[in-house]
Scaffold this motif. Sequence first.
Motif, PDB file in Angstrom:
ATOM      1  N   PRO A 177      53.377  42.297  42.990  1.00  0.00           N
ATOM      2  CA  PRO A 177      52.527  43.307  43.632  1.00  0.00           C
ATOM      3  C   PRO A 177      51.202  42.834  43.998  1.00  0.00           C
ATOM      4  CG  PRO A 177      52.909  43.682  41.403  1.00  0.00           C
ATOM      5  CD  PRO A 177      53.547  42.443  41.861  1.00  0.00           C
ATOM      6  N   GLY A 178      50.511  43.347  44.718  1.00  0.00           N
ATOM      7  CA  GLY A 178      49.287  42.878  45.220  1.00  0.00           C
ATOM      8  C   GLY A 178      48.096  43.278  44.321  1.00  0.00           C
ATOM      9  N   GLY A 179      48.109  44.423  43.944  1.00  0.00           N
ATOM     10  CA  GLY A 179      47.071  45.309  43.327  1.00  0.00           C
ATOM     11  C   GLY A 179      46.512  44.526  42.275  1.00  0.00           C
ATOM     12  N   PRO A 180      47.186  44.090  41.011  1.00  0.00           N
ATOM     13  CA  PRO A 180      46.379  43.286  40.318  1.00  0.00           C
ATOM     14  C   PRO A 180      45.747  41.899  40.772  1.00  0.00           C
ATOM     15  CG  PRO A 180      48.502  44.039  39.432  1.00  0.00           C
ATOM     16  CD  PRO A 180      48.459  44.362  40.830  1.00  0.00           C
ATOM     17  N   ALA A 181      46.389  41.367  41.549  1.00  0.00           N
ATOM     18  CA  ALA A 181      46.013  39.965  42.073  1.00  0.00           C
ATOM     19  C   ALA A 181      44.710  40.404  42.895  1.00  0.00           C
ATOM     20  CB  ALA A 181      46.939  39.289  43.178  1.00  0.00           C
ATOM     21  N   VAL A 182      44.654  41.343  43.571  1.00  0.00           N
ATOM     22  CA  VAL A 182      43.497  41.617  44.432  1.00  0.00           C
ATOM     23  C   VAL A 182      42.402  42.012  43.434  1.00  0.00           C
ATOM     24  CG1 VAL A 182      42.276  43.015  45.949  1.00  0.00           C
ATOM     25  CG2 VAL A 182      44.554  42.295  46.554  1.00  0.00           C
ATOM     26  N   GLU A 183      42.504  42.590  42.313  1.00  0.00           N
ATOM     27  CA  GLU A 183      41.520  43.093  41.473  1.00  0.00           C
ATOM     28  C   GLU A 183      40.810  41.885  40.760  1.00  0.00           C
ATOM     29  OE1 GLU A 183      42.619  45.430  38.259  1.00  0.00           O
ATOM     30  OE2 GLU A 183      40.461  46.229  37.829  1.00  0.00           O
ATOM     31  N   LYS A 184      41.920  40.960  40.552  1.00  0.00           N
ATOM     32  CA  LYS A 184      41.407  39.559  39.947  1.00  0.00           C
ATOM     33  C   LYS A 184      40.710  38.580  40.730  1.00  0.00           C
ATOM     34  CE  LYS A 184      43.527  36.022  36.951  1.00  0.00           C
ATOM     35  NZ  LYS A 184      44.779  35.186  37.197  1.00  0.00           N
ATOM     36  N   CYS A 185      40.868  38.552  41.869  1.00  0.00           N
ATOM     37  CA  CYS A 185      40.357  37.787  42.905  1.00  0.00           C
ATOM     38  C   CYS A 185      39.076  38.391  43.017  1.00  0.00           C
ATOM     39  CB  CYS A 185      41.093  37.389  44.109  1.00  0.00           C
ATOM     40  SG  CYS A 185      42.430  36.213  43.710  1.00  0.00           S
ATOM     41  N   ALA A 186      38.951  39.636  43.302  1.00  0.00           N
ATOM     42  CA  ALA A 186      37.624  40.498  43.805  1.00  0.00           C
ATOM     43  C   ALA A 186      36.535  40.475  42.600  1.00  0.00           C
ATOM     44  CB  ALA A 186      38.143  41.845  43.664  1.00  0.00           C
ATOM     45  N   LEU A 187      36.690  39.924  41.401  1.00  0.00           N
ATOM     46  CA  LEU A 187      35.917  39.757  40.361  1.00  0.00           C
ATOM     47  C   LEU A 187      35.046  38.518  40.709  1.00  0.00           C
ATOM     48  CD1 LEU A 187      37.874  40.425  37.088  1.00  0.00           C
ATOM     49  CD2 LEU A 187      36.207  41.748  37.846  1.00  0.00           C
ATOM     50  N   LYS A 188      35.675  37.645  41.390  1.00  0.00           N
ATOM     51  CA  LYS A 188      34.931  36.364  41.693  1.00  0.00           C
ATOM     52  C   LYS A 188      34.276  36.266  43.171  1.00  0.00           C
ATOM     53  CE  LYS A 188      38.765  34.460  40.306  1.00  0.00           C
ATOM     54  NZ  LYS A 188      39.998  33.458  40.366  1.00  0.00           N
ATOM     55  N   GLY A 189      34.534  37.368  43.988  1.00  0.00           N
ATOM     56  CA  GLY A 189      33.946  37.332  45.398  1.00  0.00           C
ATOM     57  C   GLY A 189      32.652  38.240  45.593  1.00  0.00           C
ATOM     58  N   ASP A 190      32.335  38.044  46.809  1.00  0.00           N
ATOM     59  CA  ASP A 190      30.955  38.899  47.166  1.00  0.00           C
ATOM     60  C   ASP A 190      31.273  39.891  47.814  1.00  0.00           C
ATOM     61  OD1 ASP A 190      28.710  39.821  48.550  1.00  0.00           O
ATOM     62  OD2 ASP A 190      28.288  37.969  49.639  1.00  0.00           O
ATOM     63  N   GLU A 191      31.118  41.147  47.521  1.00  0.00           N
ATOM     64  CA  GLU A 191      31.908  42.564  47.891  1.00  0.00           C
ATOM     65  C   GLU A 191      31.019  42.883  49.396  1.00  0.00           C
ATOM     66  OE1 GLU A 191      31.197  45.334  44.812  1.00  0.00           O
ATOM     67  OE2 GLU A 191      29.189  45.699  45.467  1.00  0.00           O
ATOM     68  N   ASN A 192      29.941  42.196  49.440  1.00  0.00           N
ATOM     69  CA  ASN A 192      29.217  42.376  50.845  1.00  0.00           C
ATOM     70  C   ASN A 192      29.414  41.586  51.908  1.00  0.00           C
ATOM     71  OD1 ASN A 192      27.845  44.905  49.630  1.00  0.00           O
ATOM     72  ND2 ASN A 192      26.496  43.476  48.327  1.00  0.00           N
ATOM     73  N   LYS A 193      30.323  40.517  51.736  1.00  0.00           N
ATOM     74  CA  LYS A 193      30.445  39.563  52.770  1.00  0.00           C
ATOM     75  C   LYS A 193      31.175  40.001  54.026  1.00  0.00           C
ATOM     76  CE  LYS A 193      30.886  35.348  53.763  1.00  0.00           C
ATOM     77  NZ  LYS A 193      30.001  34.030  53.262  1.00  0.00           N
ATOM     78  N   PHE A 194      31.917  40.991  53.747  1.00  0.00           N
ATOM     79  CA  PHE A 194      32.711  41.494  55.087  1.00  0.00           C
ATOM     80  C   PHE A 194      32.337  43.017  55.082  1.00  0.00           C
ATOM     81  CE2 PHE A 194      35.528  37.828  53.675  1.00  0.00           C
ATOM     82  CZ  PHE A 194      35.152  37.134  54.788  1.00  0.00           C
ATOM     83  N   ASP A 195      31.943  43.526  56.391  1.00  0.00           N
ATOM     84  CA  ASP A 195      31.648  44.570  56.737  1.00  0.00           C
ATOM     85  C   ASP A 195      32.823  45.499  57.429  1.00  0.00           C
ATOM     86  OD1 ASP A 195      30.112  46.847  56.716  1.00  0.00           O
ATOM     87  OD2 ASP A 195      29.015  46.442  58.626  1.00  0.00           O
ATOM     88  N   LEU A 196      33.680  46.228  56.362  1.00  0.00           N
ATOM     89  CA  LEU A 196      35.088  46.628  56.500  1.00  0.00           C
ATOM     90  C   LEU A 196      34.773  48.126  57.448  1.00  0.00           C
ATOM     91  CD1 LEU A 196      37.091  44.862  54.097  1.00  0.00           C
ATOM     92  CD2 LEU A 196      37.121  44.424  56.311  1.00  0.00           C
ATOM     93  N   PRO A 197      35.731  48.868  57.951  1.00  0.00           N
ATOM     94  CA  PRO A 197      35.611  50.117  58.493  1.00  0.00           C
ATOM     95  C   PRO A 197      35.892  51.080  57.400  1.00  0.00           C
ATOM     96  CG  PRO A 197      37.562  49.173  59.379  1.00  0.00           C
ATOM     97  CD  PRO A 197      36.932  48.009  58.604  1.00  0.00           C
ATOM     98  N   LEU A 198      35.291  52.393  57.372  1.00  0.00           N
ATOM     99  CA  LEU A 198      35.530  53.124  56.375  1.00  0.00           C
ATOM    100  C   LEU A 198      36.161  54.560  57.108  1.00  0.00           C
ATOM    101  CD1 LEU A 198      31.860  52.751  54.960  1.00  0.00           C
ATOM    102  CD2 LEU A 198      33.875  52.439  53.754  1.00  0.00           C
ATOM    103  N   PRO A 199      37.529  54.491  57.333  1.00  0.00           N
ATOM    104  CA  PRO A 199      38.127  55.479  58.180  1.00  0.00           C
ATOM    105  C   PRO A 199      37.847  56.719  57.375  1.00  0.00           C
ATOM    106  CG  PRO A 199      39.630  53.902  57.826  1.00  0.00           C
ATOM    107  CD  PRO A 199      38.327  53.329  56.902  1.00  0.00           C
ATOM    108  N   LEU A 200      37.464  58.130  58.167  1.00  0.00           N
ATOM    109  CA  LEU A 200      37.424  59.463  57.655  1.00  0.00           C
ATOM    110  C   LEU A 200      36.186  59.619  56.845  1.00  0.00           C
ATOM    111  CD1 LEU A 200      40.960  60.458  57.177  1.00  0.00           C
ATOM    112  CD2 LEU A 200      39.986  60.594  59.027  1.00  0.00           C
TER     113      LEU A 200
END
Length: 359
Positions: A177-200
């Motif tokens: 499953p992706g959730g735990p893997a995404v959470e782990k990698c996110a700790l090492k990444g730049d959260e402002n690197k990509f400007d993603l859409p915010l639907p609704l």
Amino acid sequence: MKILGIETSCDETAAAVVTDKKEILSDIVLSQTEEHSPYGGVVPEIASRAHIAHIEDVIKKALSEADTSLREIDGIAVTAGPGLIGGVIVGLMTAKGIASATKKPLIAVNHLEGHALTARLTNDVSFPFLLLLVSGGHCQILVTEKVGKYKKLGGTLDDSLGEAFDKTAKMLGMGYPGGPAVEKCALKGDENKFDLPLPLVGRKGCDFSFSGLKTAIYRTVNNFKTSSCGLTTGSMDPAIKSQDDKEFINDMCASFQKTAGDIVADRMQNAINMFTKKYPQGKHVVIAGGVAANKYLRKRLEEVVNKNSLEAIAPPVKLCTDNAVMIAWAGIERMKEGLTDSLDFQPLARWPLEKITWQ
Ligand code: KG4
Ligand code: ZN
């Protein structure tokens, strides 16, 4: 009161024994992740077969760890839906067999009610409370008025938040499953690197939409693949990707997670406004379901809840993902209200929480 809980609605075969004094006497979860991960998601037929193969041992283990016998059990609580129907049938038929042989009551539990009421086992949460239910199959905001009575304030128009995590992971070659893997990698990444859409976001109401976000991530990943030689190893293991790949994956995960947090915070603020107006006596906001295991999202929810002078409650991570403790506990809550079920209760693939009827 001592209840045996059984959960088989997705890819965990689980059994647990819980008491009305809030004691968890056993908590056995047999995960099928290894069987499903080569396919990038849960394969229903594989899941049903694995449940059949393991359910008896899992129940025996739950009873023996609880140092109890079926004779001392006061009721059998089982997930009767919603979920993958093959798995639900395995659990429900097993529970009916035990209930019939021991002449103990059967409690047919809605899996989502199991997630919803867990916070009342682990914390002092009173009714009514606001509930953010985020799992692989569900994404909704509800008011829990009492056991068996839910009012839906909003839900997803397309994917669930868990699916958004799983699909992001899949696009990045990270497996299931992706959730735990995404959470782990996110700790090492730049959260402002990509400007993603915010639907609704910024709109009225409490609905969610994640498909636009998914498309944006798909495009960004594709651009990266074509503009560099990135993500070319084809490996499921991020550890053996190139340095560029790893940096991209970490930044993508962090940006996605931050965007998910912004969406949840915005939707929950609207929900809190509705909740406090209609239920001024309400004090708690609960996050439940598999995605509630995510520490970053728990923090984002806590921020918005505290800002509104309410209390945020998140059950321990182990009780957020699928387990049988939550089913046993929901069984206890229902038994206390005199809500037991007959042996001809039908398994339900679909069973919206707000449609649970109060007898
Ligand atoms: O409640 P659950 O165990 O099963 C369903 O009833 O669907 O939820 C599973 C979902 C999956 O989509 C999984 O990726 C997600 O919960 N999940 C997480 C985390 N742990 C599990 N999502 C984000 N962060 C996590 N740490
Ligand atoms: Zn679940």
